[in-house]
Design a protein around this motif. Structure first.
Motif, mmCIF file in Angstrom:
data_model
loop_
_atom_site.group_PDB
_atom_site.id
_atom_site.type_symbol
_atom_site.label_atom_id
_atom_site.label_comp_id
_atom_site.label_asym_id
_atom_site.label_seq_id
_atom_site.Cartn_x
_atom_site.Cartn_y
_atom_site.Cartn_z
ATOM 1 N N LYS A 74 0.821 -1.215 0.000
ATOM 2 C CA LYS A 74 0.000 0.000 0.000
ATOM 3 C C LYS A 74 0.861 1.274 0.000
ATOM 4 O O LYS A 74 0.522 2.262 -0.654
ATOM 5 C CB LYS A 74 -0.913 -0.027 1.237
ATOM 6 C CG LYS A 74 -1.817 1.172 1.407
ATOM 7 C CD LYS A 74 -2.799 0.920 2.543
ATOM 8 C CE LYS A 74 -2.599 1.869 3.670
ATOM 9 N NZ LYS A 74 -3.480 1.640 4.805
ATOM 10 N N HIS A 75 1.976 1.236 0.717
ATOM 11 C CA HIS A 75 2.813 2.438 0.870
ATOM 12 C C HIS A 75 4.092 2.395 0.042
ATOM 13 O O HIS A 75 4.999 3.194 0.266
ATOM 14 C CB HIS A 75 3.173 2.632 2.345
ATOM 15 C CG HIS A 75 1.991 2.828 3.239
ATOM 16 N ND1 HIS A 75 1.168 3.934 3.166
ATOM 17 C CD2 HIS A 75 1.460 2.038 4.206
ATOM 18 C CE1 HIS A 75 0.201 3.831 4.061
ATOM 19 N NE2 HIS A 75 0.353 2.687 4.706
ATOM 20 N N ARG A 76 4.165 1.498 -0.919
ATOM 21 C CA ARG A 76 5.416 1.328 -1.676
ATOM 22 C C ARG A 76 5.807 2.564 -2.480
ATOM 23 O O ARG A 76 6.971 2.759 -2.792
ATOM 24 C CB ARG A 76 5.360 0.090 -2.554
ATOM 25 C CG ARG A 76 4.446 0.163 -3.722
ATOM 26 C CD ARG A 76 4.440 -1.153 -4.493
ATOM 27 N NE ARG A 76 3.262 -1.288 -5.286
ATOM 28 C CZ ARG A 76 3.147 -0.844 -6.522
ATOM 29 N NH1 ARG A 76 4.162 -0.254 -7.094
ATOM 30 N NH2 ARG A 76 2.022 -0.984 -7.183
ATOM 31 N N ASN A 77 4.842 3.423 -2.816
ATOM 32 C CA ASN A 77 5.151 4.616 -3.605
ATOM 33 C C ASN A 77 5.416 5.862 -2.764
ATOM 34 O O ASN A 77 5.606 6.941 -3.313
ATOM 35 C CB ASN A 77 4.026 4.889 -4.606
ATOM 36 C CG ASN A 77 3.950 3.802 -5.663
ATOM 37 O OD1 ASN A 77 4.974 3.274 -6.090
ATOM 38 N ND2 ASN A 77 2.744 3.446 -6.059
ATOM 39 N N VAL A 78 5.427 5.723 -1.442
ATOM 40 C CA VAL A 78 5.747 6.868 -0.584
ATOM 41 C C VAL A 78 7.231 7.178 -0.777
ATOM 42 O O VAL A 78 8.083 6.302 -0.662
ATOM 43 C CB VAL A 78 5.426 6.560 0.898
ATOM 44 C CG1 VAL A 78 5.917 7.680 1.796
ATOM 45 C CG2 VAL A 78 3.932 6.323 1.081
ATOM 46 N N GLU A 79 7.518 8.416 -1.111
ATOM 47 C CA GLU A 79 8.883 8.799 -1.490
ATOM 48 C C GLU A 79 9.905 8.733 -0.354
ATOM 49 O O GLU A 79 10.948 8.140 -0.486
ATOM 50 C CB GLU A 79 8.887 10.220 -2.098
ATOM 51 C CG GLU A 79 8.447 10.259 -3.540
ATOM 52 C CD GLU A 79 9.364 9.462 -4.462
ATOM 53 O OE1 GLU A 79 10.592 9.638 -4.415
ATOM 54 O OE2 GLU A 79 8.826 8.642 -5.240
ATOM 55 N N HIS A 80 9.609 9.379 0.753
ATOM 56 C CA HIS A 80 10.611 9.461 1.818
ATOM 57 C C HIS A 80 10.602 8.177 2.648
ATOM 58 O O HIS A 80 9.549 7.735 3.108
ATOM 59 C CB HIS A 80 10.338 10.677 2.713
ATOM 60 C CG HIS A 80 11.510 11.023 3.569
ATOM 61 N ND1 HIS A 80 11.802 10.351 4.736
ATOM 62 C CD2 HIS A 80 12.486 11.951 3.413
ATOM 63 C CE1 HIS A 80 12.903 10.852 5.268
ATOM 64 N NE2 HIS A 80 13.334 11.825 4.488
ATOM 65 N N PRO A 81 11.777 7.562 2.839
ATOM 66 C CA PRO A 81 11.823 6.286 3.569
ATOM 67 C C PRO A 81 11.290 6.375 5.002
ATOM 68 O O PRO A 81 10.639 5.439 5.475
ATOM 69 C CB PRO A 81 13.295 5.892 3.548
ATOM 70 C CG PRO A 81 14.041 7.068 3.046
ATOM 71 C CD PRO A 81 13.091 7.974 2.364
ATOM 72 N N LYS A 82 11.513 7.487 5.679
ATOM 73 C CA LYS A 82 10.993 7.624 7.043
ATOM 74 C C LYS A 82 9.468 7.600 7.031
ATOM 75 O O LYS A 82 8.841 6.920 7.849
ATOM 76 C CB LYS A 82 11.486 8.917 7.684
ATOM 77 C CG LYS A 82 10.901 9.143 9.074
ATOM 78 C CD LYS A 82 11.288 10.513 9.588
ATOM 79 C CE LYS A 82 10.490 10.874 10.818
ATOM 80 N NZ LYS A 82 10.597 12.295 11.121
ATOM 81 N N ALA A 83 8.866 8.328 6.095
ATOM 82 C CA ALA A 83 7.402 8.356 6.000
ATOM 83 C C ALA A 83 6.868 6.978 5.624
ATOM 84 O O ALA A 83 5.845 6.537 6.163
ATOM 85 C CB ALA A 83 6.966 9.394 4.972
ATOM 86 N N GLN A 84 7.560 6.283 4.736
ATOM 87 C CA GLN A 84 7.127 4.941 4.336
ATOM 88 C C GLN A 84 7.164 3.987 5.533
ATOM 89 O O GLN A 84 6.201 3.274 5.798
ATOM 90 C CB GLN A 84 8.022 4.429 3.210
ATOM 91 C CG GLN A 84 7.567 3.100 2.648
ATOM 92 C CD GLN A 84 8.486 2.592 1.557
ATOM 93 O OE1 GLN A 84 9.698 2.789 1.613
ATOM 94 N NE2 GLN A 84 7.906 1.936 0.564
ATOM 95 N N ILE A 85 8.273 4.004 6.263
ATOM 96 C CA ILE A 85 8.411 3.143 7.445
ATOM 97 C C ILE A 85 7.351 3.503 8.486
ATOM 98 O O ILE A 85 6.706 2.628 9.062
ATOM 99 C CB ILE A 85 9.831 3.260 8.038
ATOM 100 C CG1 ILE A 85 10.841 2.598 7.106
ATOM 101 C CG2 ILE A 85 9.910 2.655 9.436
ATOM 102 C CD1 ILE A 85 12.296 2.919 7.432
ATOM 103 N N ALA A 86 7.173 4.796 8.734
ATOM 104 C CA ALA A 86 6.184 5.229 9.728
ATOM 105 C C ALA A 86 4.783 4.786 9.329
ATOM 106 O O ALA A 86 4.025 4.274 10.161
ATOM 107 C CB ALA A 86 6.244 6.747 9.902
#
Length: 196
Positions: A74-86
């Motif tokens: 679902k979050h694979r396209n979130v650019e920033h790794p911190k935001a993706q992990i969060a």
């Protein structure tokens, strides 16, 4: 596909009903017979899903790994790794907090049992490996500039994640949500992770 969905639904029902009984009577006092009666199933059906009563507690970790896979997609396209992990880990924490009282019980029972702790470590290892893969990809693509190895970063993030769960379990009077607490703690450690 429909059959698999029904099987998963029944396993979830057994899990939640058993946790409710554990909450009412205490883990040690609940029998498999009581669980099957509450669910309206036979013992044979119960043992098709769980080899023994203790394995019900391990289902939390298993279901979290399934949710982890869905959330990562679902979050694979979130650019920033911190935001993706969060986002990914907050999805897991949201699932945890949906049944917070029951999840506290599971956490405490796992902590009390050497056998269950050892079994649960497989789920923790899987979580660690998935996060390390995400972090490694972010470093390889230039989205994360960090001097730390992906495995070290993953260990740190997993530590923050489980600290959040344990704090919620042991310190019940908190006024913040699990996801807010996790995001705040991740903010603190991310300064040491991100080299930018």
């Amino acid at each position: 596909m429909l059959r698999e969905a029904r099987k998963k639904e029944l396993k979830e029902q057994i899990f939640l009903q058993a946790l409710q009984l554990f909450s009412e009577k205490g883990f040690e006092q609940v029998t498999v017979q009581e669980i099957t009666s509450r669910c309206g199933i036979g013992k044979g059906t119960f043992f098709n899903y769980f080899a023994r009563k203790e394995d019900i507690l391990l289902y939390l970790g298993e279901s979290q790994i399934d949710l982890l896979q869905q959330s990562m997609e679902k979050h694979r396209n979130v650019e920033h790794p911190k935001a993706q992990i969060a986002n990914v880990l907050c999805d897991l924490l949201h699932n945890f907090s949906t049944h917070s009282e029951l999840m506290r019980l599971v956490t405490m029972e796992i902590l009390k049992s050497v056998h269950l702790t050892g079994q649960e470590s497989a789920s923790v290892l899987q979580l660690h490996q998935q996060l390390a893969g995400m972090i490694g990809s972010a470093k390889d693509s230039g989205k994360l500039d960090s001097r730390w190895a992906p495995e070290v970063i993953a260990s740190t993030v997993v530590g923050v994640y489980f600290h959040t769960i344990l704090s919620s379990t042991l310190l019940e009077g908190q006024h913040t949500t699990l996801t807010d607490a996790f995001r705040q703690q991740l903010d603190v450690v991310w300064d040491g992770i991100d080299g930018t």
